[in-house]
Write a protein that holds these residues in place. Structure first.
Motif, short mmCIF file in Angstrom:
data_model
loop_
_atom_site.label_atom_id
_atom_site.label_comp_id
_atom_site.label_asym_id
_atom_site.label_seq_id
_atom_site.Cartn_x
_atom_site.Cartn_y
_atom_site.Cartn_z
N PHE A 1 -1.05 2.62 -3.48
CA PHE A 1 -2.41 3.10 -3.21
C PHE A 1 -3.09 3.47 -4.52
CE2 PHE A 1 0.26 6.88 -3.22
CZ PHE A 1 -0.50 7.82 -3.91
N TRP B 1 -5.53 4.17 6.76
CA TRP B 1 -6.24 2.91 6.55
C TRP B 1 -6.41 2.14 7.85
CZ3 TRP B 1 -2.38 1.28 2.18
CH2 TRP B 1 -2.58 2.09 1.05
N THR C 1 0.86 3.53 7.58
CA THR C 1 -0.22 4.04 6.74
C THR C 1 -1.01 5.11 7.48
OG1 THR C 1 -2.24 3.44 5.56
CG2 THR C 1 -1.67 2.10 7.45
N PHE D 1 4.07 2.04 0.35
CA PHE D 1 2.67 1.66 0.26
C PHE D 1 2.12 1.93 -1.13
CE2 PHE D 1 3.05 2.95 4.79
CZ PHE D 1 2.67 1.76 5.40
N PRO E 1 -6.31 1.12 -0.39
CA PRO E 1 -5.28 0.09 -0.59
C PRO E 1 -5.51 -0.67 -1.90
CG PRO E 1 -6.27 -0.06 1.61
CD PRO E 1 -7.12 0.87 0.81
N ARG F 1 0.64 -2.59 8.27
CA ARG F 1 0.49 -1.14 8.16
C ARG F 1 1.80 -0.36 8.30
NH1 ARG F 1 -4.77 1.17 11.20
NH2 ARG F 1 -4.01 0.12 13.09
N TYR G 1 -0.74 12.10 0.39
CA TYR G 1 -0.64 11.24 -0.79
C TYR G 1 -0.21 12.04 -2.02
CZ TYR G 1 -3.00 7.45 1.69
OH TYR G 1 -3.32 6.46 2.59
N GLN H 1 2.76 -4.01 0.75
CA GLN H 1 3.88 -3.08 0.67
C GLN H 1 4.90 -3.63 -0.31
OE1 GLN H 1 2.66 -4.58 3.51
NE2 GLN H 1 3.16 -3.36 5.34
#
Length: 454
Positions: A42, A142, A139, A40, A49, A175, A449, A97
């Protein structure tokens, strides 16, 4: 979800489709390892996103990667991927992605070197745009309506169709992230044995690599929510394909299965033509409503095979599809696990001995329960962890037997270590994340993250 460009050769006979699969047969010295992984992107500033456009969007990210020799793949005016003569390709999944579909390589050492180079490149370019990358199966915070849609024609068609055939198909598309490995076979007999082992043990791979316990900022009750999502995405093209364990299974039976999976689209002149729900059998006879009077090309068949999503599938190789996305070490560990099981004959025989008396009901029960219970899934008076210990030992033996060194004394078994550590603990990565969430993270998913990004 990579797209294969349609070739010009027309196909009008089912036997041509069988022959296309048979062309995957390769002598052992030509067997290769192809690893695919998704992650993902970010915004490092606010953890949101990344949109496609703008000065610091996905398009800018793709354009920046061309400095490393990647060539743009265009759809209309949009760059929607990158390709290389030697390094595989980079494609975009529906929600942005990033997927690396690696080149077919001889050893796991080469696979990990390829991965290292790729992550160094995306980290360099991503850093210039304030973009980070997270390896997770789903995810963590989100909502689906927050995620931008990539400008690829096939995804527009699939998005509308997913609403008709399941409750979680859009979550799968927008996702989720996975790691997959593509492996070769020597013959139809070899393919059958490898596919049966692969499907039977796919729930085990799901349990070992389970890494998606959060949805929209909270625990979702699963260890692999990505795996759970697949239970109601589109069951005509997903699942445990029990027919592969029936006597007489081979390339012909897989062709018949694929012919009966409803189509998504046909690709013509750079555009996707909606053929959702239509029959490839009708296409063979020139009776496809979307393209009346036309027959398919070999490329159309290849594209159709990419829209079939069981736990493991065959094209000109076998693709293992059961694992959540994860961090660097576990991306290398997924191909190590399967190469050790399937690329050494003694280990393949041992793996088949491990699963050959499992019933269809047992295999399905594992698939149904593993997303929630992981290695603790009950099985034959014990748990799936008991199976894991045996399978991982078989895999290590297979990797040692291959004898491929890295130049300083380590065999390919070094790449299995991340799997062995999970099995030794009896605890999936998702459970480790949940411990952090309930402990040091104080009920907040955002630290993922920082601590688990590439």
């Amino acid at each position: 979800m990579s797209i294969l460009v349609a070739g010009p050769e027309p196909i009008t006979d089912r036997r041509d489709l069988v022959a296309a699969l048979e062309r995957g047969n390769k002598p052992r010295d030509e067997w290769r390892i192809g690893t695919e992984h998704e992650k993902f992107p970010f915004c490092m500033k606010n953890l949101s996103p990344i949109p496609y456009g703008g000065d610091h969007g996905i398009r800018a990210m793709l354009e920046g990667l061309t400095r490393f020799g990647w060539k743009p793949v265009m759809e209309g005016e949009n760059i929607i991927g990158l390709e290389s003569d030697t390094s595989g390709n980079i494609s975009l999944e529906p929600g942005g992605q990033f997927e690396l579909s690696g080149a077919p390589l001889e050893t796991l050492h080469q696979t990990c070197a390829e991965l290292h180079d790729h992550l160094a490149q995306v980290k360099e370019v991503g850093g210039e745009h304030g973009i980070g990358f997270l390896g997770l199966g789903f995810t963590p915070n989100w909502r689906r309506d927050e995620i931008p849609v990539m400008p690829k024609g096939r995804y527009k068609i699939m998005t509308e169709y997913m609403k008709k055939v399941g409750t979680m198909g859009l979550d799968m598309m927008y996702r989720s992230c996975t790691v997959q490995v593509n492996l070769d076979f020597a013959s139809e007999t070899d393919m059958v044995k490898k596919l049966r082992v692969g499907v039977a043990l796919q729930p085990l791979a799901t349990a070992i690599f389970a890494n998606s316990p959060f949805t929209e900022g909270k625990p979702n009750g699963y260890l692999s929510y990505r795996s759970h999502v697949w239970t109601d995405t589109d069951n005509e093209r997903a699942g445990m394909v029990p027919f592969i364990f029936e006597e007489g299974f081979g390339f012909e039976r897989w062709v018949d299965y694929a012919l009966d999976v409803p189509m998504y689209f046909v690709y013509r002149d750079g555009k996707y033509i909606d053929a959702t729900g239509q029959s490839f059998r009708d296409f063979l006879e020139g009776r496809l409503p979307a393209l009346p009077g036309e027959v398919p090309t070999r490329g159309d068949w290849n594209n159709h095979l990419t829209t079939i999503f069981p736990e493991a599938r065959i094209k000109n190789y076998i693709e293992m599809r059961g694992a959540d996305g994860g961090p660097w070490a576990r991306i290398c560990a997924l191909p190590a696990f399967w190469v050790g099981l399937l690329y050494d004959q003694s280990s393949l025989d041992a793996a088949w001995d491990l699963v050959k008396d499992w019933t269809a009901e047992e295999r399905q029960a594992l698939r149904d329960q593993v997303a929630k219970h992981g290695l603790k899934t009950p099985f034959r008076g014990g748990t799936l962890l008991d199976v894991a210990r045996k399978a991982v030992a078989i895999s290590r033996a297979g990797l040692e037997a291959r004898g491929n060194g890295d130049g300083v004394g380590a065999t390919e078994a070094i790449h299995l270590r991340a799997v062995e550590e999970i099995v030794e603990k009896g605890k999936s990565p998702a459970e480790e994340l949940l411990d952090l969430y309930h402990g040091r993270w104080g009920g907040n998913v955002e630290p993922v993250y920082k601590e688990f990004a590439f």
